[in-house]
Design a protein around this motif. Structure first.
Motif, short mmCIF file in Angstrom:
data_model
loop_
_atom_site.label_atom_id
_atom_site.label_comp_id
_atom_site.label_asym_id
_atom_site.label_seq_id
_atom_site.Cartn_x
_atom_site.Cartn_y
_atom_site.Cartn_z
N GLY A 83 47.10 37.85 22.64
CA GLY A 83 46.97 36.43 22.37
C GLY A 83 45.81 36.07 21.47
O GLY A 83 45.87 35.08 20.73
N THR A 84 44.76 36.88 21.51
CA THR A 84 43.58 36.57 20.71
C THR A 84 43.80 36.76 19.21
O THR A 84 42.99 36.32 18.39
CB THR A 84 42.39 37.45 21.16
OG1 THR A 84 41.18 36.93 20.63
CG2 THR A 84 42.56 38.89 20.70
N CYS A 85 44.92 37.38 18.83
CA CYS A 85 45.19 37.64 17.41
C CYS A 85 45.60 36.38 16.65
O CYS A 85 45.60 36.38 15.41
CB CYS A 85 46.30 38.69 17.26
SG CYS A 85 45.92 40.29 17.98
N LEU A 86 45.95 35.32 17.37
CA LEU A 86 46.47 34.13 16.69
C LEU A 86 45.44 33.53 15.72
O LEU A 86 45.79 33.15 14.60
CB LEU A 86 46.88 33.08 17.72
CG LEU A 86 47.43 31.77 17.16
CD1 LEU A 86 48.69 32.03 16.34
CD2 LEU A 86 47.72 30.76 18.26
N THR A 87 44.18 33.46 16.15
CA THR A 87 43.15 32.87 15.28
C THR A 87 43.01 33.64 13.98
O THR A 87 42.98 33.05 12.89
CB THR A 87 41.79 32.82 16.00
OG1 THR A 87 41.92 32.02 17.17
CG2 THR A 87 40.73 32.21 15.11
N THR A 88 42.90 34.96 14.07
CA THR A 88 42.72 35.76 12.85
C THR A 88 43.95 35.69 11.96
O THR A 88 43.83 35.71 10.73
CB THR A 88 42.41 37.23 13.20
OG1 THR A 88 43.37 37.71 14.16
CG2 THR A 88 41.03 37.35 13.80
N GLU A 89 45.14 35.60 12.55
CA GLU A 89 46.35 35.46 11.73
C GLU A 89 46.34 34.12 10.99
O GLU A 89 46.71 34.04 9.82
CB GLU A 89 47.60 35.57 12.60
CG GLU A 89 47.91 36.99 13.08
CD GLU A 89 48.37 37.91 11.97
OE1 GLU A 89 48.59 37.44 10.83
OE2 GLU A 89 48.53 39.12 12.23
N LEU A 90 45.90 33.05 11.66
CA LEU A 90 45.82 31.75 11.00
C LEU A 90 44.77 31.76 9.90
O LEU A 90 44.99 31.22 8.81
CB LEU A 90 45.49 30.66 12.03
CG LEU A 90 46.61 30.31 13.02
CD1 LEU A 90 46.11 29.32 14.06
CD2 LEU A 90 47.82 29.74 12.29
N VAL A 91 43.62 32.38 10.17
CA VAL A 91 42.57 32.48 9.16
C VAL A 91 43.05 33.31 7.98
O VAL A 91 42.74 33.02 6.82
CB VAL A 91 41.29 33.09 9.76
CG1 VAL A 91 40.27 33.39 8.68
CG2 VAL A 91 40.69 32.14 10.80
N GLY A 92 43.86 34.35 8.27
CA GLY A 92 44.37 35.21 7.21
C GLY A 92 45.35 34.52 6.27
O GLY A 92 45.68 35.06 5.21
N LEU A 93 45.80 33.32 6.64
CA LEU A 93 46.72 32.58 5.77
C LEU A 93 46.01 31.90 4.60
O LEU A 93 46.65 31.23 3.78
CB LEU A 93 47.46 31.51 6.59
CG LEU A 93 48.43 32.03 7.66
CD1 LEU A 93 49.01 30.87 8.47
CD2 LEU A 93 49.55 32.84 7.02
N ASN A 94 44.67 32.03 4.53
CA ASN A 94 43.88 31.42 3.45
C ASN A 94 44.09 29.91 3.38
O ASN A 94 44.49 29.36 2.35
CB ASN A 94 44.22 32.06 2.10
CG ASN A 94 43.60 33.43 1.94
OD1 ASN A 94 42.51 33.68 2.44
ND2 ASN A 94 44.29 34.31 1.26
N LEU A 95 43.79 29.26 4.50
CA LEU A 95 43.94 27.81 4.57
C LEU A 95 42.67 27.08 4.16
O LEU A 95 42.52 25.88 4.42
CB LEU A 95 44.32 27.41 6.01
CG LEU A 95 45.61 28.03 6.56
CD1 LEU A 95 45.80 27.65 8.03
CD2 LEU A 95 46.81 27.59 5.74
N ASN A 96 41.73 27.80 3.53
CA ASN A 96 40.44 27.20 3.18
C ASN A 96 40.58 25.94 2.33
O ASN A 96 39.80 24.99 2.46
CB ASN A 96 39.57 28.22 2.42
CG ASN A 96 39.14 29.37 3.31
OD1 ASN A 96 39.19 29.26 4.53
ND2 ASN A 96 38.74 30.47 2.71
N ARG A 97 41.58 25.92 1.46
CA ARG A 97 41.72 24.79 0.55
C ARG A 97 42.08 23.49 1.26
O ARG A 97 41.78 22.41 0.77
CB ARG A 97 42.77 25.12 -0.52
CG ARG A 97 42.29 26.13 -1.56
CD ARG A 97 43.41 26.54 -2.48
NE ARG A 97 44.39 27.37 -1.78
CZ ARG A 97 45.45 27.94 -2.36
NH1 ARG A 97 45.67 27.74 -3.65
NH2 ARG A 97 46.28 28.69 -1.68
N ILE A 98 42.73 23.61 2.41
CA ILE A 98 43.11 22.39 3.12
C ILE A 98 42.16 22.09 4.28
O ILE A 98 42.40 21.16 5.05
CB ILE A 98 44.56 22.49 3.66
CG1 ILE A 98 44.65 23.57 4.75
CG2 ILE A 98 45.53 22.75 2.53
CD1 ILE A 98 45.97 23.54 5.50
#
Length: 324
Positions: A94-109
């Protein structure tokens, strides 16, 4: 060095930690009162415990919190030791969800999303209680934008930490570390474990590794080694939480250690294939590290699940794996 590395690193880390803790607090405040009931009701078998803990950890965004709460429930006699094995396996997934979301490169939004969350939070904050059928529904609506705000801070903190990569590359010590890591990826695993043990947060260590990999400061293989080491470093918090408790609480902590250390030993020779598979999923180095962590945790947990049904563990339950 102070202005180009220490200040941006400290600022980025502070923003990242603030975001993580805000997100954890908001989500825990929303779901925490249901946590003990869920853990007690849906963990009768290791498989059910794995599924339940995966969902709870994905919501709370803290495998450490779930593990520490589990140790507390065992120490209090609310839960038996064999019930906790599936929880440990599921919390790692379950803890992998955060890193997967961060890995989507959402920095611009991140900034627009943060502004939208703040506006929504102020609107809900100004609403009187009588407009809702229950105060719990209003409380939930107020906590949601805070969780989103925390996630935006996580993204912004990573962006700030990534800015130190050029200065790091020019440092002799960092070059020495990279050179040693080319000879043996054990250096990367050791760095990940030590940094996580010091910070008490595998997410921070993994975020730093993802940031460095995204700008080419470390190779994906070295980043994966750091990620695996970070999973080992998370064990220190569970070990500390077990101090002074019952022997069954200590069993929970050591089960967590054995899973993560055993997985690291198993996957160390497989870092190359893990890098290759992650590369097939994504060409972005930071996202590759997120996928590698997910693959590592899912494979380790599923591989360890049959061991939870061993007769020796069942005998612990039958002979009182729950304090009197």
């Amino acid at each position: 060095m102070f202005a180009s590395i220490i200040v941006p690193m400290a600022a980025g880390l502070a923003i990242f930690l603030f975001g993580m803790k805000t997100m954890e607090w908001a989500l825990h405040s929303w779901a925490g009162r249901y946590l003990e009931r869920l853990l007690g009701r849906f963990t009768r078998t290791p498989a059910r415990g794995l599924i339940t803990a995966t969902g709870i950890t994905a919501v709370l965004q803290s495998s450490t919190a779930v593990t520490v709460i589990t140790i507390g429930l065992v120490n209090a006699g609310v839960m038996r030791f064999p019930q906790t094995l599936g929880i440990i396996l599921g919390s790692n997934i379950g803890t992998c969800l955060t890193t997967e979301l961060v890995g989507l490169n959402l920095n611009r939004i991140a900034l627009p999303l943060m502004l939208a969350a703040l506006v929504f939070w102020f609107i809900v904050l100004s609403m009187p209680d009588y407009q809702f059928r229950s105060s719990s529904r209003l409380r939930s609506m107020r906590l949601l934008p805070l969780a989103i705000l925390g996630f935006c801070c996580v993204l912004l903190g990573m962006r700030v930490m990534q800015s130190i990569a050029p200065a790091l590359e020019s440092m002799g010590m960092f070059s020495w570390f990279i050179e040693q890591s080319r000879r043996s990826l054990l250096w990367g695993m050791l760095a990940g474990a030590v940094l996580t043990a010091l910070l008490h947060s595998g997410a921070v260590t993994i975020a730093i590794a993802m940031g460095l990999a995204s700008v080419g400061a470390v190779s994906p293989a070295l980043g994966i080694a750091i990620v695996i080491g970070a999973n080992v470093g998370t064990c220190i918090t569970a070990l500390i939480a077990s101090i002074g408790g019952t022997r069954f609480g200590v069993y929970v902590a050591w089960a967590h250690i054995l899973l993560n250390v055993g997985g690291a030993v198993l996957f160390y020779p497989l870092i190359g294939p893990l890098e290759w598979i992650s590369g097939l999923i994504s060409h972005e180095p930071g996202a590759q590290l997120a996928h590698a962590q997910t693959l590592f945790n899912v494979i380790c947990s599923i591989a360890a699940l049959p061991l939870c049904y061993l007769p020796a563990l069942r005998r612990i339950q039958l002979t009182g794996g729950k304090p009197a």
